[in-house]
Design an enzyme around this catalytic site. Structure first.
Site, PDB file in Angstrom:
ATOM      1  N   ASP A 359      -7.260  -2.635  -3.520  1.00  0.00           N
ATOM      2  CA  ASP A 359      -6.094  -2.654  -2.734  1.00  0.00           C
ATOM      3  C   ASP A 359      -6.944  -1.209  -1.564  1.00  0.00           C
ATOM      4  OD1 ASP A 359      -3.544  -1.164  -1.569  1.00  0.00           O
ATOM      5  OD2 ASP A 359      -2.917  -3.215  -2.149  1.00  0.00           O
ATOM      6  N   ASP A 360      -6.138   0.206  -0.987  1.00  0.00           N
ATOM      7  CA  ASP A 360      -5.872   0.742   0.017  1.00  0.00           C
ATOM      8  C   ASP A 360      -7.393   1.342  -0.665  1.00  0.00           C
ATOM      9  OD1 ASP A 360      -5.563   2.842   1.787  1.00  0.00           O
ATOM     10  OD2 ASP A 360      -3.727   3.236   1.037  1.00  0.00           O
ATOM     11  N   ARG A 436       3.502   9.643   6.083  1.00  0.00           N
ATOM     12  CA  ARG A 436       2.543   9.196   5.615  1.00  0.00           C
ATOM     13  C   ARG A 436       0.852  10.134   6.029  1.00  0.00           C
ATOM     14  NH1 ARG A 436      -0.262   4.572   2.442  1.00  0.00           N
ATOM     15  NH2 ARG A 436       0.452   5.177  -0.055  1.00  0.00           N
ATOM     16  N   LYS A 469      -3.875  -7.942   2.357  1.00  0.00           N
ATOM     17  CA  LYS A 469      -2.636  -7.849   1.919  1.00  0.00           C
ATOM     18  C   LYS A 469      -2.443  -7.183   2.938  1.00  0.00           C
ATOM     19  CE  LYS A 469      -0.248  -4.162  -0.931  1.00  0.00           C
ATOM     20  NZ  LYS A 469      -0.594  -3.728  -2.209  1.00  0.00           N
ATOM     21  N   TRP A 470      -1.277  -7.730   3.739  1.00  0.00           N
ATOM     22  CA  TRP A 470      -1.201  -6.585   5.408  1.00  0.00           C
ATOM     23  C   TRP A 470      -0.552  -5.409   5.005  1.00  0.00           C
ATOM     24  CZ3 TRP A 470      -2.456  -9.617  10.575  1.00  0.00           C
ATOM     25  CH2 TRP A 470      -2.158  -9.339  11.375  1.00  0.00           C
ATOM     26  N   ASP A 471      -0.484  -4.912   5.473  1.00  0.00           N
ATOM     27  CA  ASP A 471       0.308  -3.006   5.243  1.00  0.00           C
ATOM     28  C   ASP A 471       1.370  -3.233   6.645  1.00  0.00           C
ATOM     29  OD1 ASP A 471       2.119  -2.122   3.680  1.00  0.00           O
ATOM     30  OD2 ASP A 471       0.525  -1.436   1.691  1.00  0.00           O
ATOM     31  N   CYS A 519       3.379  -7.303   3.620  1.00  0.00           N
ATOM     32  CA  CYS A 519       3.296  -6.008   3.113  1.00  0.00           C
ATOM     33  C   CYS A 519       3.552  -4.794   3.548  1.00  0.00           C
ATOM     34  CB  CYS A 519       2.661  -5.097   2.123  1.00  0.00           C
ATOM     35  SG  CYS A 519       2.587  -3.748   1.026  1.00  0.00           S
ATOM     36  N   ASP A 541       7.439  -2.538  -3.946  1.00  0.00           N
ATOM     37  CA  ASP A 541       6.563  -1.339  -4.257  1.00  0.00           C
ATOM     38  C   ASP A 541       7.080  -0.839  -5.921  1.00  0.00           C
ATOM     39  OD1 ASP A 541       4.845  -1.058  -2.920  1.00  0.00           O
ATOM     40  OD2 ASP A 541       5.646   1.333  -1.791  1.00  0.00           O
TER      41      ASP A 541
END
Ligand code: GLA
Length: 741
Positions: A359-360, A436, A469-471, A519, A541
């Protein structure tokens, strides 16, 4: 399936064995709506459904003519489908029937996601052209009917046939006039971590709407509404759905006028929208899928599930069963290095998990959420061997490897922002709002899309990456693009989403083997448009099992199980602090594209064994969990029973899995019966309780029993033991497996 044109009564009748949709060219050339519902006999006229008194407005201004694509200014005061500012500044339109034709299959919509056909004879499309001779506008209305689906896919193309530019102020995908307003409006509404809760309320005089102005379809409202009769339940009663294949600012709105009829419209949100149409240019709306069920919401959902899974999703992953994923986000957040990732992957592999998703935090100098979005090169401080090294080592374990990206964003602290500050969305004379710690890139600019395509292609091509996973983690503020002239700024939001679709299109084309998951801070862009590129989405989430009951229930109104990523996470849960049994967490997450969102190296030996059994169980029934027919049985939104239940049934009805969830325990509750659905009444099923809980005395599974599908559906499955004992506690789940014998 047929599309009839009755020359005499000037009626169109689109029909298959599930629905009819009837239109009529009224005497004065307006296009009227006669009917959408259960199939009607072919070859007949239904003109009587719109009495003659409604055939024109002369001296009867304001009466509710049922229009197919209404416009304002000539006597219809309800919400319009189309509004255009003409060169003289007026907005009066008078659209009349000009011509029509039928096309085999279904045309594509340039730049927008749409449903499609794959085999000849699968669908037919009716195209009706309306024109306004004074305004020199042509509107093409498109209606696709599939051979055996209870739905009509609609969209509109609006063309400027004149000599001067026009400004489109509103262009709905669909508008539907209903003869009465005895309906309840169902919407899927919420917020971050509580997406798509079912809200149901009666229509009342005036307007009711759900919408987004956030730049994405949003967590607050989903681009879907249904109208259901007050008595409509999951398995009985009429319901009409409108689902928009669009991921940007949308509007779905109803209006009840004084005569008691109802109009519903859905499309791009007209608020803040405008589109300059040069002479000869055409604007295409996103498409809207209208579904009808005479037998409850269950059937309405199935119509959407099947269509979105089979004819909206595309690419090599459409028909493939989805892998069981472990994602490191809640396990490590930003704090990881290669050994830590590999330890997670190794432990996951031992439990049978198939895909490791990083992930990130793997790129730029990203150690928290304050930097590096836009710099899509590896963070060598954390991963000295690059993505390739981790990916190859994960592959060597016998797993596949996936990666998180957030293409549409840029951090103020990033090389990309230093180089191209003007790529971040904002009005030059004003401060840009951070959210954010990030800005949104101006996806309306082709050079931004090109940059992202190159940067992301370099990463995706550099290592064996099987999943992305495209957020998209913030809403758009200060919408403006310096590349658009003042009079085109109203196009910004739509151009933004067209840019997103273009990037998705190019990346999915360039990397056809990759499974894309969409996402947006969880499920803030979970819509039919996204499914055309990413056949699954991160549902929320919020991974708490109790919260997920509501989220997955609501999501299932429209979206298929295969599209709903659902993971088991650690306790206390990171979003709500709740402690639920591991068994319950899996029993909820099973009903979707399953995975884990925790650190498996921190599990006890019992938990490790339990997870391994969960994984094995999911693998055994994966087809059912991803492609079975999903039936919602007991709603988490109704009553105060503190119970939820649902089930998935194999297409051939030879097997099924039922999930029954007792949320808060209730003293002195006796056995209850749960009526199942979708089974074969003539089949006998072996019914067993599945458990993976290791060392849990509460779960002494009784031996399987054999019961007929008839009794399971008519009388019900007797649920016993779950709430009888004071030791059971809260948040218990039962998973029943039914196998035909
Ligand atoms: C969003 C996603 C999460 C995770 C984080 C990473 O919130 O929904 O699953 O990927 O971003 O920053």
């Amino acid at each position: 399936m047929s599309i009839e044109w009755n020359q005499e009564s000037r009626e169109f009748h689109l029909r298959n064995d599930r629905v009819s949709y009837v239109l009529r060219v009224l005497e004065n050339g307006w296009l009227g709506h006669l009917y959408f519902g259960s199939p009607l006999t072919e070859g007949r006229s239904y003109a009587h459904l719109v009495p003659g008194e409604f055939l024109g407005y002369s001296n009867r201004v304001g009466e509710p003519v049922p229009f197919e694509y209404p416009s304002g200014g000539s006597g219809d005061f309800r919400i319009p489908a189309v509004a255009i500012e003409l060169p003289d500044g007026s907005g009066v339109l008078d659209l009349r029937y000009a011509s029509h034709r039928t096309l085999p299959g279904k045309p594509v919509i340039p730049g927008l996601p749409s449903t499609y056909v794959e085999v000849g004879g699968e669908a037919e499309t009716l195209e009706i052209t309306l024109s306004d001779a004074v305004a020199q506008i042509e509107v093409r209305l498109l209606y696709t009917i599939y051979r055996d689906r209870p739905l009509i896919v609609r969209g509109a193309r609006i063309a400027n046939a004149g000599q001067a530019p026009l400004i489109l102020r509103s262009a709905m995908s669909a508008s539907l006039d209903l003869p009465d307003s005895e309906w309840q409006l169902i919407s899927l509404s919420g917020d971050w971590a509580r997406e798509r809760h079912v809200v149901r309320q009666g229509l009342r005089p005036g307007r009711q709407s759900v919408s987004s102005l956030r730049g994405s379809s949003s967590a607050q409202h989903n681009p879907f509404v249904a109208l259901a009769r007050p008595a409509t339940t999951e398995d009985a009663g009429e319901a009409i759905g409108i689902c928009l294949a669009y991921s940007g600012n949308f509007l779905a709105e109803t209006e009840v006028e004084p005569f008691g009829t109802a109009r519903v419209r859905a499309g791009i949100n007209p608020e803040g929208f405008s589109w300059l149409l040069e002479p000869g240019a055409e604007f295409a709306t996103p498409e809207a899928v209208l579904a009808f069920s005479a037998t409850g919401l269950d059937e309405l959902s199935h119509a959407y599930h099947d269509l979105l899974r089979e004819r909206m999703a595309r690419g090599s992953w459409r028909d493939k069963l989805r892998p069981i994923v472990i994602n490191n986000w809640e396990a490590t957040y930003f704090d990881f290095d290669e050994p830590k990732l590999l330890a997670i992957a190794t432990a996951a592999k031992e439990m049978g998990i198939e895909m490791f998703v990083l992930d990130d935090g793997w790129f730029g100098r990203r150690d928290d959420d304050s930097s590096s979005l836009g710099d899509w090169t590896v963070n060598t401080a954390k991963l000295p061997g690059g993505i390739e090294s981790v990916a190859r080592k994960v592959e060597a374990l016998g797993m596949r490897f996936g990666i998180w990206i957030e293409p549409e964003m840029v951090s103020r602290r990033s090389d990309l922002f230093a180089k191209h500050p003007d790529w971040a969305i904002g009005v030059p004379s004003r401060p840009k709002t951070e959210s954010r710690n990030q800005y949104v890139l101006d996806m309306s600019r082709p050079e931004v899309v090109d940059y992202l395509f190159d940067a992301l292609s370099a990463i995706l091509g550099s290592a064996p990456i099987s999943y992305v996973k495209w957020d998209m983690n913030r809403n758009i503020t200060e919408p403006f693009s310096p590349t658009l002239p003042a009079w085109r700024q109203g196009e910004f939001f739509h151009r933004y989403i067209l840019g997103v679709y273009a990037l998705y299109d190019r990346l999915t084309e360039a990397f056809p083997g990759i499974l894309f998951e969409s996402c947006a801070s969880g499920g803030a862009r979970f819509d039919a448009g996204m499914l055309a590129f990413a056949p699954q989405g991160w549902t929320s989430d919020n991974t708490d099992a109790v919260e997920r009951l509501k989220i997955q229930w609501g999501t299932s109104m429209v979206y298929p199980l295969s599209s709903m990523a659902a993971h088991v996470s650690a306790v206390p849960n990171h979003q709500v602090g709740r402690i639920t049994p591991l068994e319950t967490r899996a029993a909820v997450a099973f009903f979707g594209a399953f995975g884990y969102e925790l650190d498996p190296t921190k599990l006890s030996a019992d938990e490790t064994a339990e997870v391994a059994q969960q994984v094995a169980f999911y693998k055994k029934w994966r087809e059912l969990f991803q492609r079975g027919r999903f039936h919602r049985l007991i709603s988490p939104f109704e009553d105060d029973r503190d119970v939820t239940a649902w089930m998935t049934v194999a297409v051939d009805a030879r097997s099924a899995v039922v999930g029954y969830y007792s949320i808060l325990n209730r003293p002195n509750s006796g056995p209850t019966r749960l009526k199942l659905r979708g089974l074969d009444p003539a089949t006998s099923y072996r019914v067993s309780i599945w458990t993976a809980a290791v060392g849990d005395e509460n779960d002494e599974s009784p031996s399987p029993i054999v019961l007929g599908g008839d009794v399971l559906m008519a009388a019900g499955l007797v649920i016993e033991g779950l709430r009888l004992s004071s030791t059971q506690g809260d948040f218990r789940a039962r998973v029943y497996v039914l196998e035909s014998i």
